[in-house]
Enzyme design. Structure first.
Site: not given
Length: 265
Positions: A126-127, A130, A190
């Site tokens: 997920h990070e 970004h 997100e």
């Protein structure tokens, strides 16, 4: 009146020059180069390393490094930096982040919630999402265009220390907490990172269903104290779980031979 015309022309030119698409096909305006964003990410990361306590636990570091490398290996080379840097911070924060330039921070408190390598891979994916989707660039570009001082981001990027612009810049990188002006990544970003992350973890051989298990753990950890979704920059836990289940249903089967990263006992 002339200066307004000139300013409008500059903004339009910037928008035309900065039009891009994210990995999921979402339209974006990106006004800064990969090198500029990598430099800003590196500056911010150095500041965080000075402020936070860095874990010296070799077993814990080896575990986090192993899971992270299994994800970055499927990502491939990136513009603006040559390698990913991972630092584990000793803190009760249930948190992790990734900055432009391949800088990744993981707080030890996260490991109380991400209870398996697969769940940690979900967070790391997920990070990294970004970074791949250039969300920091997008946030800072919006700041530039929003007129919160047209020089804010350019001064921050040009200078080695960004003084009075520090909070705005850190928020643009997804590290801020301000409401109404600049907040951490918005709900659309997100959700996009959730999608990218679950794809990455699946490609790396992890069980994507563990991303849902992670958010069930997160919901339990919060004890129902999450703010209403419309007041938050993040989707609600239930929305996140529903979106992840929808994405997982479209993914190919994950490999049964997943990376051997041993969680510390």
């Amino acid at each position: 009146m002339q200066w307004k015309t000139t300013l409008s022309a500059l903004v339009i030119s910037s928008l035309m020059a900065g039009c891009a698409q994210s990995p999921t096909g979402r339209n974006q305006v990106l006004m800064f180069s990969s090198d500029e964003m990598s430099s800003l990410g590196a500056q911010s990361f150095e500041q965080i390393k000075q402020q936070e306590k860095i874990s010296k636990d070799p077993t814990l570091n080896r575990y986090v490094q192993c899971v992270t490398k299994s994800i970055t290996d499927v990502v491939g080379p990136q513009a603006g930096f040559d390698e990913w840097e991972v630092v584990v911070f000793e803190s009760d924060q249930v948190n992790a982040f990734a900055l432009p330039g391949g800088k990744i921070g993981v707080y030890t408190g996260l490991l109380d919630v991400a209870q398996t390598p697969d769940q940690l891979a979900s967070v790391i994916g997920h990070e990294i999402g970004h970074v791949l989707a250039e969300h920091s660039n997008e946030r800072l570009s919006r700041t530039q265009l929003a007129g919160l001082g047209m020089q804010v981001t350019s001064i921050a990027i040009q200078g080695s220390g960004y003084g009075e612009y520090h909070d705005l810049t850190m928020a643009g990188l997804g590290l801020g907490v301000q409401f109404g002006v600049l907040m951490p990544y918005g709900r659309a970003q997100e959700t996009e990172s959730d999608i990218i992350g679950v794809r990455l973890m699946t490609e790396a051989g992890y069980n994507p269903n563990e991303s849902v298990a992670l958010w069930i753990n997160m919901a339990r950890k919060s004890n129902g104290n999450q703010p209403p979704e419309f007041m938050s920059t993040h989707p609600s836990h239930s929305t996140r779980i529903d979106d992840l289940n929808s994405e997982i249903a479209q993914l190919p089967p994950y490999q049964t031979q997943k990376p051997q990263c041993r969680r510390p006992s």
